[in-house]
Design a protein around this motif. Structure first.
Motif, PDB file in Angstrom:
ATOM      1  N   SER A   1      -2.637  11.170   3.294  1.00 59.68           N
ATOM      2  CA  SER A   1      -4.076  11.094   3.574  1.00 59.68           C
ATOM      3  C   SER A   1      -4.887  11.842   2.516  1.00 59.68           C
ATOM      4  O   SER A   1      -5.967  11.394   2.112  1.00 59.68           O
TER       5      SER A   1
ATOM      6  N   CYS B   1     -10.261   8.073  -3.379  1.00 56.65           N
ATOM      7  CA  CYS B   1     -11.536   7.477  -2.966  1.00 56.65           C
ATOM      8  C   CYS B   1     -12.734   8.321  -3.405  1.00 56.65           C
ATOM      9  O   CYS B   1     -13.731   7.796  -3.890  1.00 56.65           O
TER      10      CYS B   1
ATOM     11  N   VAL C   1     -12.861  -1.165   0.198  1.00 58.63           N
ATOM     12  CA  VAL C   1     -11.564  -0.523   0.432  1.00 58.63           C
ATOM     13  C   VAL C   1     -11.739   0.991   0.526  1.00 58.63           C
ATOM     14  O   VAL C   1     -11.177   1.652   1.413  1.00 58.63           O
ATOM     15  N   VAL C   2     -12.537   1.539  -0.374  1.00 61.39           N
ATOM     16  CA  VAL C   2     -12.786   2.991  -0.396  1.00 61.39           C
ATOM     17  C   VAL C   2     -13.488   3.440   0.883  1.00 61.39           C
ATOM     18  O   VAL C   2     -13.079   4.421   1.524  1.00 61.39           O
TER      19      VAL C   2
ATOM     20  N   GLY D   1       0.816  -1.210   0.000  1.00 64.01           N
ATOM     21  CA  GLY D   1       0.000   0.000   0.000  1.00 64.01           C
ATOM     22  C   GLY D   1       0.848   1.256   0.000  1.00 64.01           C
ATOM     23  O   GLY D   1       1.771   1.416  -0.781  1.00 64.01           O
ATOM     24  N   TRP D   2       0.524   2.193   0.934  1.00 61.46           N
ATOM     25  CA  TRP D   2       1.236   3.466   1.007  1.00 61.46           C
ATOM     26  C   TRP D   2       2.277   3.466   2.124  1.00 61.46           C
ATOM     27  O   TRP D   2       2.925   4.479   2.386  1.00 61.46           O
TER      28      TRP D   2
ATOM     29  N   GLY E   1     -11.554   5.624   7.930  1.00 63.03           N
ATOM     30  CA  GLY E   1     -10.340   5.546   8.739  1.00 63.03           C
ATOM     31  C   GLY E   1      -9.556   6.842   8.776  1.00 63.03           C
ATOM     32  O   GLY E   1      -9.147   7.308   9.847  1.00 63.03           O
ATOM     33  N   TRP E   2      -9.359   7.459   7.595  1.00 67.35           N
ATOM     34  CA  TRP E   2      -8.567   8.679   7.548  1.00 67.35           C
ATOM     35  C   TRP E   2      -9.300   9.868   8.181  1.00 67.35           C
ATOM     36  O   TRP E   2      -8.680  10.689   8.868  1.00 67.35           O
TER      37      TRP E   2
ATOM     38  N   LEU F   1      -4.327   0.906  -3.130  1.00 69.98           N
ATOM     39  CA  LEU F   1      -4.469   1.142  -1.693  1.00 69.98           C
ATOM     40  C   LEU F   1      -4.488  -0.157  -0.895  1.00 69.98           C
ATOM     41  O   LEU F   1      -4.254  -0.153   0.308  1.00 69.98           O
TER      42      LEU F   1
ATOM     43  N   ASN G   1     -11.146   3.276   3.899  1.00 68.22           N
ATOM     44  CA  ASN G   1     -10.122   4.319   3.852  1.00 68.22           C
ATOM     45  C   ASN G   1     -10.689   5.692   4.187  1.00 68.22           C
ATOM     46  O   ASN G   1     -10.064   6.463   4.927  1.00 68.22           O
TER      47      ASN G   1
ATOM     48  N   VAL H   1      -5.071   9.680  -0.601  1.00 64.41           N
ATOM     49  CA  VAL H   1      -6.026   8.581  -0.446  1.00 64.41           C
ATOM     50  C   VAL H   1      -7.463   9.085  -0.543  1.00 64.41           C
ATOM     51  O   VAL H   1      -8.300   8.502  -1.240  1.00 64.41           O
TER      52      VAL H   1
ATOM     53  N   VAL I   1      -7.409   2.926  -6.607  1.00 65.17           N
ATOM     54  CA  VAL I   1      -8.028   2.317  -5.424  1.00 65.17           C
ATOM     55  C   VAL I   1      -7.412   0.942  -5.163  1.00 65.17           C
ATOM     56  O   VAL I   1      -7.142   0.570  -4.015  1.00 65.17           O
TER      57      VAL I   1
END
Length: 298
Positions: free
Chosen positions: A114, A121, A142-143, A83-84, A149-150, A239, A146, A117, A236
């Motif tokens: 962030s 998204c 996943v989107v 990932g990142w 979460g962020w 990620l 993320n 990402v 995506v």
């Protein structure tokens, strides 16, 4: 070299070879069919990173070329680490070489990650209603994870920037790292400082940047809207924490492209990211070494 890094380098090529075998792709024919494929991808890659670097430079208050080198080198590391992960530290070491405090550089690098990402998204979500496919279910999850979460993480650090709460104190005590509380407070301060009113503008700039890949996919699909959507879908997939998005990258592209174009795109992506390795000398490890020694002494 550590075995895990060797495995990370080899994995994407193994997956591509398996993909070629399954779909019986004539590699020589694909590579010779249109030599402009790589050039167009490279131009889109440079355009995206240049636009995003404009946003990065505004945050770190350094020249665009410095931000661009940091980003390209971070992209190379992204081929090795899932990932990142790891890209933030690499970018911060480049910023640190240009007189940015290491804690500030790392804080801003995480903030830059962030924004990247969230831009990916949001760009995907905006176009999803027009190009939804049941096979995209995993990417939709996943989107959503993320974004949630962020936003939660940035909100937490923004609201807790001026103190170490009881939960944090407990964690530091458990891991026996009370000695880095001051550094942690400085990290949170810079993270909050970077979360300005321009945050939304930065996301919009990044969305425009990642949309640049649509120029490459347009060369394949001849439909600008689906091309831009594919560019966000592919981002995506990156990620997902797998080195070089092996397997998931192929899956994402296969939803809309035929196997030969998937093969060409994945190869172009890996080669373009490898180019970032030429900027290894742009990193400074002096403050990192000094900080590490101070931590061990405490």
């Amino acid at each position: 070299m550590d075995k895990k890094y060797i495995a990370a380098i080899v994995l994407p090529f193994v997956v591509i070879i398996i993909y070629v075998y399954i779909f019986k792709i004539n590699v020589v024919y694909v590579l010779e069919e249109d030599p402009k494929f790589f050039l167009i991808f490279l131009l889109a890659y440079v355009a995206q990173n240049s636009i995003s670097s404009f946003k990065d430079s505004s945050l770190i208050k350094r020249r665009v070329d410095i931000a661009l080198r940091a980003r390209l080198l971070g992209n190379f590391v992204g081929l090795l680490l899932p990932g990142w992960a790891g890209q933030e530290l690499v970018r911060s070491l480049v910023y640190n070489k240009h007189e940015v405090n290491l804690r500030q550089a790392f804080s801003y690098s995480i903030l830059i990650g962030s924004i990247d990402v969230l831009a990916i998204c949001l760009g995907y979500i905006l176009l999803l209603p027009f190009f939804f496919n049941p096979l995209e279910f995993i990417f939709i999850l996943v989107v959503l994870f993320n974004i949630a979460g962020w936003i939660a993480a940035l909100s937490y650090f923004y609201l807790q920037h001026n103190k170490v709460n009881k939960i944090e104190q407990f964690i530091f005590k458990i891991v026996k790292m009370e000695r880095i509380v001051t550094d942690y407070m400085e990290f949170k301060y810079y993270l909050k400082q970077g979360t300005t009113k321009d945050f939304v503008i930065y996301i919009i700039i990044d969305i425009l940047g990642f949309a640049c890949y649509g120029g490459y996919f347009y060369y394949i699909t001849h439909n600008i809207f689906i091309s831009i959507f594919i560019s966000f879908l592919y981002q995506v997939s990156i990620l997902i924490p797998i080195p070089s998005a092996a397997v998931v990258g192929e899956l994402a592209l296969s939803i809309f492209l035929n196997p030969s174009y998937v093969f060409a795109t994945r190869l172009n992506y890996i080669i373009s990211n490898l180019l970032g390795s030429i900027f290894f000398k742009d990193m400074s490890f002096e403050e990192l070494k000094k900080w590490s020694k101070e931590i061990l002494k405490r």
